[in-house]
Design an enzyme around this catalytic site. Structure first.
Site, mmCIF file in Angstrom:
data_model
loop_
_atom_site.group_PDB
_atom_site.id
_atom_site.type_symbol
_atom_site.label_atom_id
_atom_site.label_comp_id
_atom_site.label_asym_id
_atom_site.label_seq_id
_atom_site.Cartn_x
_atom_site.Cartn_y
_atom_site.Cartn_z
ATOM 1 N N ASP A 175 0.869 -1.173 0.000
ATOM 2 C CA ASP A 175 0.000 0.000 0.000
ATOM 3 C C ASP A 175 0.917 1.238 0.000
ATOM 4 O O ASP A 175 2.137 1.135 0.195
ATOM 5 C CB ASP A 175 -0.976 -0.013 1.185
ATOM 6 C CG ASP A 175 -2.192 0.886 0.898
ATOM 7 O OD1 ASP A 175 -2.115 1.727 -0.029
ATOM 8 O OD2 ASP A 175 -3.216 0.774 1.594
HETATM 9 C C1 BGC Z 1 -5.099 3.152 0.002
HETATM 10 C C2 BGC Z 1 -5.190 2.119 -1.096
HETATM 11 C C3 BGC Z 1 -5.111 2.788 -2.427
HETATM 12 C C4 BGC Z 1 -3.831 3.592 -2.503
HETATM 13 C C5 BGC Z 1 -3.649 4.295 -3.822
HETATM 14 C C6 BGC Z 1 -3.924 4.067 -0.185
HETATM 15 O O1 BGC Z 1 -3.942 5.108 0.734
HETATM 16 O O2 BGC Z 1 -5.047 2.510 1.256
HETATM 17 O O3 BGC Z 1 -6.385 1.402 -0.973
HETATM 18 O O4 BGC Z 1 -5.170 1.845 -3.454
HETATM 19 O O5 BGC Z 1 -3.860 4.572 -1.485
HETATM 20 O O6 BGC Z 1 -4.560 5.294 -4.007
#
Ligand code: BGC
Length: 743
Positions: A272
């Protein structure tokens, strides 16, 4: 291994043999790319970033980019990547294609409420087609995290509380995104997330630690991931938080042992955002070199980075002996295999002209409208107030009723507000000249106490209307309601109040909404409450005092049209709740599948001040038909472990109108080597039945439905036992029979 995969492997190995360690680290690095002006506001972390990313692209040190949705930008950046790279390897563009790209579908929790894997698959196929046309090859979706605490804002992105429904929804989404196989035309790679346990944040506070028992992990939180892997997902995203004391992004057990070892996942794992870097912040890794080495060793193949990637230090990690180059190569192999299979090495650019046509395809809007119709959940309908029978005048009330941005919900960025149909638009279009439709917001929008990081995107935070006179506006709304034949009141949460970093300490309707509702109901005009939400809200007053309540969620681009279709009876509602709807925040988490435990007779009286049962049970939802269940039979009443028993039940629409019903099957194990839940969903089917029509449905129950993870033996078991079967329209179903296993 097929010839095709041998060819892919040979091509990938030939590339790896020619790559330097820095180039390999580059392939494993993914950057956000936002063209935002410099600012001190939330999200300022991204300003100045384009120059940094373009420099890295020109040096061939980027494997993937996220947040680019304009096909012309995709091509421009792709050119930089391909030309900056002596191997000509293109960048894989990823994005949060959570519920649509241009055509916005209902939010995922709404799609889950349809209990219709077919419509879910179709919806994500539309999302995939639009994304692929725009040059995006990979969705950071579906989110398959089980969520049992609605204070957690990301409950809106998942399929709710139940592992069986969650697994069915997860698999449908993966099929929708990817089609038959990775690289299918018009499809994109799916990236189920966040592995694992992210939905169980302590106190519902996003990003906080998670502590889950062995039984909860295997029986509840992991099954949707397993289903997504079995459906062929090409990617998995890690989670931000610590799981049982170990950061999920550095967990060898999760990634290497469970995901790859036990389940045989052969795609690649992305972290993530900033989660590898943050292994240091967690107090886990000593520094960024250590963080990168630990993440790759645990099983992370690609780092999603805002800036300053830990993976830029992988060459030092190898030099220092913290990481084996063969382990690094295995990660590069997984990433490049995905790129080759997605066709990126042969055709890295996108057809900008075609993208315009695909993004405006009317067929996509039709799918969105059907999905929104099928997601709506009718919670109450006293005196058959719905469907509306030709009212002469309709008052539409509430600030969310005419908000183009809010009806789309969170996690959308490339929407078109001009084509978005609000509830007010939908009612006006449907009523035509047949009814007078008047609108009043009644109150001004409510705001978050702490702004959202998503508020940096234009139109995401509600604007305060200029010159809004609170008393006069409330009085105007009440007058409109009094003068109308029916009042449709749209209340809920503004979309920036739900989603990531949108946890809440309360479930009350924000701002002055309850007071507005009470004032409208006091006029005596019949009221239909339309709830726009991604989590359950405190509806105790409404559930007693408002005759009709329809949960419309955030229904998307065609939301208003679909809501009108349901209200006027052009289609019948048939969605069911994918979570137990609590009465109050003090009750959470409340789930239907609790174990029987001590003093089960008083299960609903665990608090002295409030019932401990939900306001509406899991699986609940009404329709315009009225359904009765009968003839619950088994093809045999005794099986041995490993065998299958088939349950049949007849569903009859005993109402006066056609309607939709989701028939549900629950099991309870009476005794065995562990205490088991009082009920567990193990089958469902959605059917449309004309008035008076009956249908007999069959549900096979085999080892997959009967086994469970036993925390004592740390293994899957099928106990010798008696199993009670319940069939009906929600998790309180009473029609029952039983069979024995292994006796
Ligand atoms: C989130 C993810 C997301 C990523 C990209 C993160 O803060 O937890 O679910 O895919 O950002 O936007």
């Amino acid at each position: 291994m097929s010839v095709h995969s041998t060819e892919v492997a040979e091509r990938v190995d030939a590339l790896i043999a020619r790559m330097s360690v820095a180039e390999k680290a580059g392939q494993l690095t993914q950057y956000f790319y936002f063209n935002l002006p410099p600012s001190d506001e939330p999200g300022a972390v991204f300003s100045g970033q384009p120059a940094m990313v373009e420099t890295a692209l020109a040096k061939g040190e980027v494997g993937s980019l996220l947040f680019v949705t304009d096909p012309a930008e995709v091509n421009r950046l792709q050119r930089l990547a391909v030309e900056g790279n002596r191997h000509g390897i293109g960048v894989l563009f990823g994005f949060d294609v959570v519920h649509g790209l241009r055509t916005i579908l209902p939010v995922p929790i709404a799609m889950a409420a349809s209990w219709d894997p077919g419509v879910i698959e179709q919806g994500q196929a539309v999302a995939a087609r639009e994304a692929r046309a725009a040059g995006i090859g990979w969705a950071f979706a579906p989110m398959v995290d089980i969520a049992r605490d609605p204070r957690w804002g990301r409950v809106v992105e998942g399929a709710g509380e139940d592992p069986y429904l969650g697994a069915a929804v997860a698999a449908a989404q993966v099929r929708g995104f990817q089609g038959d196989s990775l690289g299918s035309p018009d499809r994109i790679m799916a990236g189920p997330k966040h592995f694992a346990g992210y939905g169980a944040a302590l106190g519902g506070r996003d990003y906080d630690e998670v502590n889950l028992s062995d039984s909860e992990l295997w029986n509840v939180y992991l099954p949707p991931f397993k289903a997504a892997v079995e459906a062929g997902a090409g990617n998995i995203m890690t989670a931000y938080m610590d799981l049982n004391g170990i950061p999920a992004t550095g967990s060898h057990w999760l990634l290497a042992e469970v995901l790859r070892g036990t389940w045989g996942f052969d795609g690649f794992v992305v972290s993530d955002a900033q989660a590898v870097h943050n292994l240091r912040t967690h107090g886990f890794a000593a520094d960024l070199t250590d963080a990168g080495a630990r993440a790759v060793s645990a099983g992370v193949d690609m780092e999603m980075a805002v800036g300053d990637p830990a993976f830029a230090h992988l060459p030092q990690a190898i030099e220092a002996g913290l990481l084996d180059e063969e382990v690094l190569d295995a990660s590069v192999r997984r990433v490049l295999t995905a790129k080759v299979r997605m066709g990126l090495l042969d055709q890295p650019y996108v057809d900008e002209e075609r993208a315009r046509t695909v993004l405006s395809d009317p067929a996509h809007r039709a799918v969105a409208r059907t999905a929104a119709q099928r997601s709506a959940v009718l919670l109450r309908n006293e005196g058959d107030l719905l469907p509306l029978t030709s009212p002469g005048s309709i008052a539409v009330i509430g600030p969310l009723a005419d908000s183009r941005r809010d009806i789309l919900g969170p996690w959308v960025f490339d929407f078109d507000l001009d084509e978005t149909v609000t509830v007010l638009d939908g009612i006006r279009n449907r009523a035509g000249d047949g009814a007078e439709v008047r609108y009043a917001p009644g109150i001004r929008p409510a705001h978050r106490t702490f702004p959202s990081m998503f508020d940096m995107f234009a139109s995401n935070a509600p604007a305060d209307p200029a010159g809004f006179d609170d008393d006069a506006e409330l009085a105007r709304a009440v007058t409109l309601a009094r003068e109308a034949d029916v009042a449709l009141v749209v209340l809920g949460e503004w979309q920036n109040m739900i989603g990531e970093a949108a946890s809440r300490s309360s479930l009350e309707l924000p701002g002055g909404q309850l007071a507005l509702l009470q004032a409208v109901v006091a006029t005596g005009t019949p009221v239909v409450l339309l709830i726009m939400n991604g989590r359950p809200l405190d509806l105790r007053w409404a559930a007693e005092n408002v005759p009709a309540i329809l949960d419309i969620w955030y229904p998307g681009t065609q939301g208003g049209a679909a809501v009108a279709d349901v209200l006027f009876g052009d289609v019948a509602p048939g969605g069911k709740l994918p979570f137990s709807w609590p009465r109050t925040v003090g009750q959470v988490p409340v789930i239907y599948s609790h174990t029987i435990s001590h003093d089960p007779g008083n299960q609903g009286r665990r608090y002295w001040d409030e019932a401990s049962t939900p306001l509406y049970p899991f699986g609940y939802g009404l329709s315009y038909g009225r359904f009765e269940y009968s003839d619950l039979t088994l093809d045999r009443d005794q099986i041995q472990a490993g065998q299958t028993v088939t349950v049949s039940v007849t569903v009859t629409n005993a109402g006066r109108r056609a309607g939709d019903e989701v028939a549900q099957l629950y099991l309870r194990q009476r005794y065995g080597s562990a205490s088991r839940p009082s009920r567990e969903l193990k089958g469902f089917q959605r059917v449309t039945l004309a008035a008076g029509e009956s249908r007999t449905l069959r549900f096979p129950l085999g080892p997959g439905e009967l086994r469970y993870w036993n925390a004592a033996t740390r293994d899957w078991v099928i106990d010798t036992t008696t199993i009670d079967v319940f069939a009906g329209g929600d998790s309180t179903a009473e029609l029952t029979t039983s069979f024995t296993v292994g006796c």
